[in-house]
Design a protein around this motif. Structure first.
Motif, PDB file in Angstrom:
ATOM      1  N   VAL A   3       0.963  -1.398  -0.360  1.00 31.28           N
ATOM      2  CA  VAL A   3       0.295   0.135   0.115  1.00 31.28           C
ATOM      3  C   VAL A   3       0.711   1.378   0.025  1.00 31.28           C
ATOM      4  CG1 VAL A   3      -1.736   0.856   0.914  1.00 31.28           C
ATOM      5  CG2 VAL A   3      -1.674  -1.268   1.368  1.00 31.28           C
ATOM      6  N   ILE A   4       0.961   2.361  -1.159  1.00 36.27           N
ATOM      7  CA  ILE A   4       2.182   3.622  -1.321  1.00 36.27           C
ATOM      8  C   ILE A   4       0.597   4.857  -0.933  1.00 36.27           C
ATOM      9  CG2 ILE A   4       3.675   4.045  -2.599  1.00 36.27           C
ATOM     10  CD1 ILE A   4       4.237   1.100  -1.981  1.00 36.27           C
ATOM     11  N   ALA A   5       1.436   5.717  -0.596  1.00 35.42           N
ATOM     12  CA  ALA A   5       0.348   6.844  -0.557  1.00 35.42           C
ATOM     13  C   ALA A   5       1.019   7.328  -1.533  1.00 35.42           C
ATOM     14  CB  ALA A   5       0.138   7.184   0.745  1.00 35.42           C
ATOM     15  N   ILE A   6       0.550   8.478  -1.737  1.00 34.92           N
ATOM     16  CA  ILE A   6       1.211   8.772  -3.030  1.00 34.92           C
ATOM     17  C   ILE A   6       0.427  10.879  -2.429  1.00 34.92           C
ATOM     18  CG2 ILE A   6       1.915  10.216  -5.095  1.00 34.92           C
ATOM     19  CD1 ILE A   6       2.613   7.590  -6.187  1.00 34.92           C
ATOM     20  N   GLN A   7       0.935  11.999  -1.859  1.00 32.94           N
ATOM     21  CA  GLN A   7       0.631  13.393  -2.238  1.00 32.94           C
ATOM     22  C   GLN A   7       1.672  13.948  -3.439  1.00 32.94           C
ATOM     23  OE1 GLN A   7      -2.271  13.852  -1.042  1.00 32.94           O
ATOM     24  NE2 GLN A   7      -2.325  15.905  -1.627  1.00 32.94           N
ATOM     25  N   ALA A  53      -5.060  10.358   7.339  1.00 30.70           N
ATOM     26  CA  ALA A  53      -4.499   9.110   8.395  1.00 30.70           C
ATOM     27  C   ALA A  53      -4.606   7.006   7.960  1.00 30.70           C
ATOM     28  CB  ALA A  53      -6.349   8.632   9.629  1.00 30.70           C
ATOM     29  N   GLU A  54      -5.484   7.158   6.392  1.00 27.80           N
ATOM     30  CA  GLU A  54      -5.055   6.298   5.495  1.00 27.80           C
ATOM     31  C   GLU A  54      -3.925   6.097   5.019  1.00 27.80           C
ATOM     32  OE1 GLU A  54     -10.042   5.043   4.886  1.00 27.80           O
ATOM     33  OE2 GLU A  54      -8.751   6.903   3.381  1.00 27.80           O
ATOM     34  N   MET A  55      -3.102   7.420   5.014  1.00 29.13           N
ATOM     35  CA  MET A  55      -2.048   7.496   4.011  1.00 29.13           C
ATOM     36  C   MET A  55      -1.397   7.372   4.866  1.00 29.13           C
ATOM     37  SD  MET A  55      -2.923  10.863   1.736  1.00 29.13           S
ATOM     38  CE  MET A  55      -1.813  10.750   0.916  1.00 29.13           C
ATOM     39  N   ALA A  56      -1.050   7.677   6.314  1.00 28.16           N
ATOM     40  CA  ALA A  56       0.169   7.248   6.967  1.00 28.16           C
ATOM     41  C   ALA A  56       0.114   6.160   7.864  1.00 28.16           C
ATOM     42  CB  ALA A  56      -0.653   8.322   8.476  1.00 28.16           C
ATOM     43  N   TRP A  76       1.291  19.282   6.775  1.00 31.45           N
ATOM     44  CA  TRP A  76       0.188  18.787   6.894  1.00 31.45           C
ATOM     45  C   TRP A  76      -0.276  17.071   7.642  1.00 31.45           C
ATOM     46  CZ3 TRP A  76      -1.457  16.127   2.632  1.00 31.45           C
ATOM     47  CH2 TRP A  76      -3.222  14.760   2.999  1.00 31.45           C
ATOM     48  N   LEU A  77       0.552  16.704   6.956  1.00 30.58           N
ATOM     49  CA  LEU A  77       0.142  15.177   7.554  1.00 30.58           C
ATOM     50  C   LEU A  77       1.191  14.077   8.668  1.00 30.58           C
ATOM     51  CD1 LEU A  77       1.365  13.968   4.056  1.00 30.58           C
ATOM     52  CD2 LEU A  77      -0.438  12.771   4.906  1.00 30.58           C
ATOM     53  N   ALA A 105      12.872  17.031   7.524  1.00 33.30           N
ATOM     54  CA  ALA A 105      13.240  15.637   7.864  1.00 33.30           C
ATOM     55  C   ALA A 105      12.871  15.881   9.412  1.00 33.30           C
ATOM     56  CB  ALA A 105      14.449  15.000   7.700  1.00 33.30           C
ATOM     57  N   ALA A 106      13.157  17.127   9.688  1.00 31.49           N
ATOM     58  CA  ALA A 106      13.286  17.354  11.383  1.00 31.49           C
ATOM     59  C   ALA A 106      11.187  17.940  12.472  1.00 31.49           C
ATOM     60  CB  ALA A 106      13.603  19.169  11.357  1.00 31.49           C
ATOM     61  N   ILE A 107      11.179  17.736  10.248  1.00 31.31           N
ATOM     62  CA  ILE A 107       9.186  18.685  11.086  1.00 31.31           C
ATOM     63  C   ILE A 107       8.509  16.495  10.673  1.00 31.31           C
ATOM     64  CG2 ILE A 107       6.901  18.887   9.889  1.00 31.31           C
ATOM     65  CD1 ILE A 107       8.768  21.101   8.062  1.00 31.31           C
TER      66      ILE A 107
END
Length: 280
Positions: A3-7, A53-56, A76-77, A105-107
Motif C-alpha cells: 500500500v503506497i500513498a502519494i501526495q 490517517a489512511e495515508m499515514a 499537514w501529514l 526531515a526535522a518536521i
C-alpha cells in the motif's frame, strides 16, 4: 500487496501512481482541496482517494510536489503520522536542496515515522516501459525496496539525508541550467535576425548539442512554472559561487511561464528555431 500513498496527483505523482497500480500495488492519495484535473489524473492512474490517517498507515508515503510545497505537505501529514499505530516510511521525493530536505526531515522526526531523502531524475513513467530513477539516501533508504517490485527504479545513493537531494540538484542544475542558457540564446538570436546562422553553426560544430536541445526544449515552456522553484532551491544549494546564476535562471523560467500563460511567443520562437523555420 503493498500500500503506497502519494501526495499529490501532478504529472509525476500520477505517473508513478499508474506504474505502481499496474504492478499490483494499492495507491492512495488525498483529493481534498485538489483540482478537478488532479482528481481526473488520480482516477486515470487507479489511485484511491484517502484521508490523511489512511495515508499515514500505508507502507510507504511518497511526497511528490512542487518544491515550495514540500514542508507544508510534511506539516499537514505530521499529526496523522504521529497518531498512526503503524507509521508509513515518509519519502520526500521533491526537487529540494539538502538543507530543505533536512528541514523536512526535522518536521517528520517527532512523529516517529522513518524518513527517506529522495530525488527523481527523469520524466513520468510511460506506457512504453520508460521509468525515471528515484535516488534515495538516509538510514531508512532501503525500506523503499518494495517499490522495485512494483515497477520503479529505486537506487540508493550512499550518504545521509541530503545526499539524494544533492544529486538531484547537481543533475538538474546542469540539464535545466543548460536548457535555459540555450533557450535564452536562441531567443536572442531570433530577435537579432541571426537564428538561421546560429542554427546552422550548431548543426555544423555542435550537432549532438543541437539534437539534445531538440529533445529537451519543446516541452520546456509547459514545465517552466515548475522549474522556477527548483532553480531557487539550486541557488541555495550552490551557495555564493553560483546563487546569482541560478537565481537569474529562475527568473528566466518565470518569464517563460508567464509568456506560456499568455501569448506563447517564446514557445513559438523556440519551435521555429529548432524546426529550422525561424527568420534570421
Amino acid at each position: 500487496m503493498a500500500v503506497i500513498a502519494i501526495q499529490a496527483q501532478g504529472a509525476m505523482g500520477a505517473g508513478i501512481g499508474r506504474r505502481l497500480t499496474r504492478h499490483g500495488a494499492t495507491v492512495l492519495t488525498c483529493l481534498a482541496g485538489r483540482s478537478a484535473a488532479s482528481a481526473r489524473r488520480a482516477a486515470e492512474a487507479g489511485m484511491r482517494d484517502a484521508t490523511p490517517a489512511e495515508m499515514a498507515g500505508a507502507d510507504i508515503l511518497l511526497s511528490i510536489l512542487p518544491p515550495a510545497e514540500a514542508g507544508a505537505c510534511a506539516r499537514w501529514l505530521a499529526p496523522a503520522l504521529a497518531a498512526a499505530p503503524r507509521r508509513a516510511v515518509y519519502a520526500d521525493c521533491n526537487a529540494i536542496s539538502p538543507e530543505t530536505a533536512r528541514a523536512v526531515a526535522a518536521i517528520v522526526a517527532p512523529t516517529g515515522a522513518p524518513f527517506v531523502d529522495g530525488g527523481i531524475i527523469g520524466g513520468p513513467p510511460r506506457d512504453d516501459g520508460y521509468t525515471p530513477v528515484l535516488y534515495v539516501s538516509g538510514d531508512a533508504a532501503e525500506r523503499l525496496a518494495p517499490l522495485r517490485e512494483h515497477g520503479l527504479d529505486v537506487r540508493v545513493t550512499p550518504g545521509p539525508i541530503g545526499a539524494a537531494s544533492a544529486l538531484k540538484m547537481s543533475y538538474a542544475g546542469i540539464t535545466k541550467g543548460l536548457a535555459a542558457l540555450g533557450s535564452a540564446m536562441m531567443l536572442a538570436a531570433t530577435r537579432a535576425g541571426a537564428a538561421e546562422g546560429l542554427r546552422a553553426e550548431l548543426a555544423r560544430s555542435q550537432p549532438q548539442l543541437l539534437a539534445w536541445f531538440g529533445h529537451m526544449l519543446p516541452a520546456m515552456p509547459d514545465k517552466a512554472w515548475r522549474w522556477v522553484g527548483e532553480m531557487e532551491e539550486i541557488a541555495g544549494f550552490t551557495g555564493p559561487e553560483a546563487a546569482a546564476i541560478y537565481g537569474a535562471i529562475a527568473r528566466f523560467y518565470e518569464g517563460v511561464a508567464a509568456d506560456q500563460a499568455g501569448p506563447r511567443e517564446k514557445a513559438a520562437a523556440l519551435s521555429a528555431f529548432l524546426g529550422g523555420t525561424a527568420e534570421g
